[in-house]
Scaffold this active site. Structure first.
Site, PDB file in Angstrom:
ATOM      1  N   ALA A 180     -60.413  15.675 -29.928  1.00  0.00           N
ATOM      2  CA  ALA A 180     -60.752  15.873 -31.348  1.00  0.00           C
ATOM      3  C   ALA A 180     -62.184  15.423 -31.641  1.00  0.00           C
ATOM      4  CB  ALA A 180     -59.769  15.122 -32.239  1.00  0.00           C
ATOM      5  N   GLY A 181     -62.659  14.415 -30.903  1.00  0.00           N
ATOM      6  CA  GLY A 181     -64.034  13.956 -31.111  1.00  0.00           C
ATOM      7  C   GLY A 181     -64.188  12.462 -31.345  1.00  0.00           C
ATOM      8  N   LYS A 182     -63.168  11.698 -31.050  1.00  0.00           N
ATOM      9  CA  LYS A 182     -63.206  10.252 -31.325  1.00  0.00           C
ATOM     10  C   LYS A 182     -64.340   9.565 -30.559  1.00  0.00           C
ATOM     11  CE  LYS A 182     -58.948   9.856 -29.904  1.00  0.00           C
ATOM     12  NZ  LYS A 182     -58.734  11.282 -29.556  1.00  0.00           N
ATOM     13  N   THR A 183     -64.379   9.782 -29.253  1.00  0.00           N
ATOM     14  CA  THR A 183     -65.428   9.154 -28.442  1.00  0.00           C
ATOM     15  C   THR A 183     -66.799   9.662 -28.864  1.00  0.00           C
ATOM     16  OG1 THR A 183     -63.946   8.878 -26.567  1.00  0.00           O
ATOM     17  CG2 THR A 183     -66.295   8.868 -26.071  1.00  0.00           C
ATOM     18  N   SER A 225     -53.783   6.979 -30.587  1.00  0.00           N
ATOM     19  CA  SER A 225     -52.847   6.228 -31.455  1.00  0.00           C
ATOM     20  C   SER A 225     -51.965   7.168 -32.271  1.00  0.00           C
ATOM     21  CB  SER A 225     -53.597   5.224 -32.342  1.00  0.00           C
ATOM     22  OG  SER A 225     -54.773   5.729 -32.913  1.00  0.00           O
ATOM     23  N   GLY A 283     -56.759  10.542 -33.530  1.00  0.00           N
ATOM     24  CA  GLY A 283     -56.744  12.004 -33.481  1.00  0.00           C
ATOM     25  C   GLY A 283     -56.344  12.470 -32.094  1.00  0.00           C
ATOM     26  N   LEU A 284     -56.144  13.755 -31.981  1.00  0.00           N
ATOM     27  CA  LEU A 284     -55.736  14.355 -30.711  1.00  0.00           C
ATOM     28  C   LEU A 284     -56.795  14.149 -29.627  1.00  0.00           C
ATOM     29  CD1 LEU A 284     -54.500  17.836 -32.032  1.00  0.00           C
ATOM     30  CD2 LEU A 284     -53.040  15.999 -31.131  1.00  0.00           C
ATOM     31  N   SER A 285     -56.396  14.268 -28.395  1.00  0.00           N
ATOM     32  CA  SER A 285     -57.342  14.266 -27.291  1.00  0.00           C
ATOM     33  C   SER A 285     -58.315  15.436 -27.491  1.00  0.00           C
ATOM     34  CB  SER A 285     -56.587  14.435 -25.971  1.00  0.00           C
ATOM     35  OG  SER A 285     -57.496  14.523 -24.909  1.00  0.00           O
TER      36      SER A 285
HETATM   37  P1  ADP Z   1     -61.636  12.415 -27.951  1.00  0.00           P
HETATM   38  O1  ADP Z   1     -62.390  11.146 -27.751  1.00  0.00           O
HETATM   39  O2  ADP Z   1     -61.080  12.546 -29.339  1.00  0.00           O
HETATM   40  O3  ADP Z   1     -60.616  12.689 -26.901  1.00  0.00           O
HETATM   41  P2  ADP Z   1     -64.103  13.625 -27.158  1.00  0.00           P
HETATM   42  O4  ADP Z   1     -65.076  12.954 -28.050  1.00  0.00           O
HETATM   43  O5  ADP Z   1     -63.973  13.138 -25.751  1.00  0.00           O
HETATM   44  O6  ADP Z   1     -62.665  13.617 -27.864  1.00  0.00           O
HETATM   45  O7  ADP Z   1     -64.391  15.186 -27.101  1.00  0.00           O
HETATM   46  C1  ADP Z   1     -64.702  15.945 -28.238  1.00  0.00           C
HETATM   47  C2  ADP Z   1     -65.440  17.196 -27.815  1.00  0.00           C
HETATM   48  O8  ADP Z   1     -65.657  18.007 -28.968  1.00  0.00           O
HETATM   49  C3  ADP Z   1     -66.800  16.899 -27.205  1.00  0.00           C
HETATM   50  O9  ADP Z   1     -67.033  17.788 -26.145  1.00  0.00           O
HETATM   51  C4  ADP Z   1     -67.757  17.203 -28.373  1.00  0.00           C
HETATM   52  O10 ADP Z   1     -69.024  17.593 -27.936  1.00  0.00           O
HETATM   53  C5  ADP Z   1     -67.034  18.342 -29.053  1.00  0.00           C
HETATM   54  N1  ADP Z   1     -67.387  18.522 -30.477  1.00  0.00           N
HETATM   55  C6  ADP Z   1     -67.771  19.709 -31.015  1.00  0.00           C
HETATM   56  N2  ADP Z   1     -68.056  19.579 -32.320  1.00  0.00           N
HETATM   57  C7  ADP Z   1     -67.840  18.268 -32.635  1.00  0.00           C
HETATM   58  C8  ADP Z   1     -67.961  17.516 -33.845  1.00  0.00           C
HETATM   59  N3  ADP Z   1     -68.358  18.095 -34.984  1.00  0.00           N
HETATM   60  N4  ADP Z   1     -67.663  16.199 -33.815  1.00  0.00           N
HETATM   61  C9  ADP Z   1     -67.235  15.618 -32.664  1.00  0.00           C
HETATM   62  N5  ADP Z   1     -67.105  16.281 -31.488  1.00  0.00           N
HETATM   63  C10 ADP Z   1     -67.403  17.597 -31.460  1.00  0.00           C
END
Ligand code: ADP
Length: 187
Positions: free
Chosen positions: A27-30, A97, A23-25
């Site tokens: 998006a919530g992957k980590t 990815s 998913g996009l930066s």
């Molecule tokens: P990625 O790893 O995809 O780049 P991050 O996990 O670093 O994204 O960041 C996602 C952000 O979105 C975090 O600040 C997280 O708290 C927020 N967020 C808000 N709602 C959700 C959700 N339902 N699931 C995952 N992340 C969420």
């Protein structure tokens, strides 16, 4: 789909599975990968998280963000994940990815592979701007930033999609665990 070699805790003869979060930066992957791994560990499984940011600091420090380097990044992670999976580890890979062909490459390499599309509209990711990178990309300080001036090819055949702009973190983790259970990857 898998049931012959269902992964069960404490059984060293069992195979693992790669849970591939794309998913996009922002998006919530980590964010999803951390409680997902914690929950699987609590269930007794051996788990390894391969997070894009960490991978790029350690395993692929030499790579940039051209298509060629992004492909190499994924290929190295897939190489490591395949070996972990072979030894019964649930390997949670959290990487943008962005290219379909490279995710397909990872799928082919690893075999036991569950692609999870961590979906979130670009506007929401940009609003979150967890690391301040979207602002930099918009200002032209970062080039080849996914979603801004670099492509993100949405999955067409992901096993699972979670929309983080619509659901709660716990619901997303639960959905992934449920998928793994329903499809015989874990019990
Ligand atoms: P990625 O790893 O995809 O780049 P991050 O996990 O670093 O994204 O960041 C996602 C952000 O979105 C975090 O600040 C997280 O708290 C927020 N967020 C808000 N709602 C959700 C959700 N339902 N699931 C995952 N992340 C969420």
């Amino acid at each position: 789909m898998v049931s012959e070699k269902t992964l069960s805790p404490g059984n060293n003869n069992q195979e693992g599975v790669a849970v591939w979060l794309t998913g996009l930066s922002g998006a919530g992957k980590t964010t999803i990968s951390i409680p997902l791994c914690e929950q699987l560990e609590l269930m007794g499984y051996r788990v390894q998280r391969l997070d894009g940011d960490v991978v790029r600091q350690k395993l692929t420090k030499d790579l940039g963000f051209s298509k060629e380097d992004r492909d190499l990044n994924i290929e190295r992670v897939a190489f490591v994940a395949e070996r972990l999976v072979k030894h019964g580890v649930i390997t949670v890979c959290a990487l943008i990815s962005p290219y379909r062909d490279e995710r397909q490459h990872a799928r082919n390499e690893i075999g036991r592979f569950v692609e999870v599309f961590v979906k979130c509209p670009l506007e929401v990711c940009e609003e979150r701007d967890v690391k301040g990178l979207y602002a930099k990309a918009r200002a032209g300080e970062i080039k080849n930033f996914t979603g801004i001036d670099d492509p993100y090819e949405e999955p067409e055949d992901a096993e699972l999609t979670v929309d983080t702009s619509q659901s709660s973190l716990q619901a997303e983790v639960d959905a992934i665990i449920a998928y793994l259970q329903e499809n015989g990857f874990i019990i």
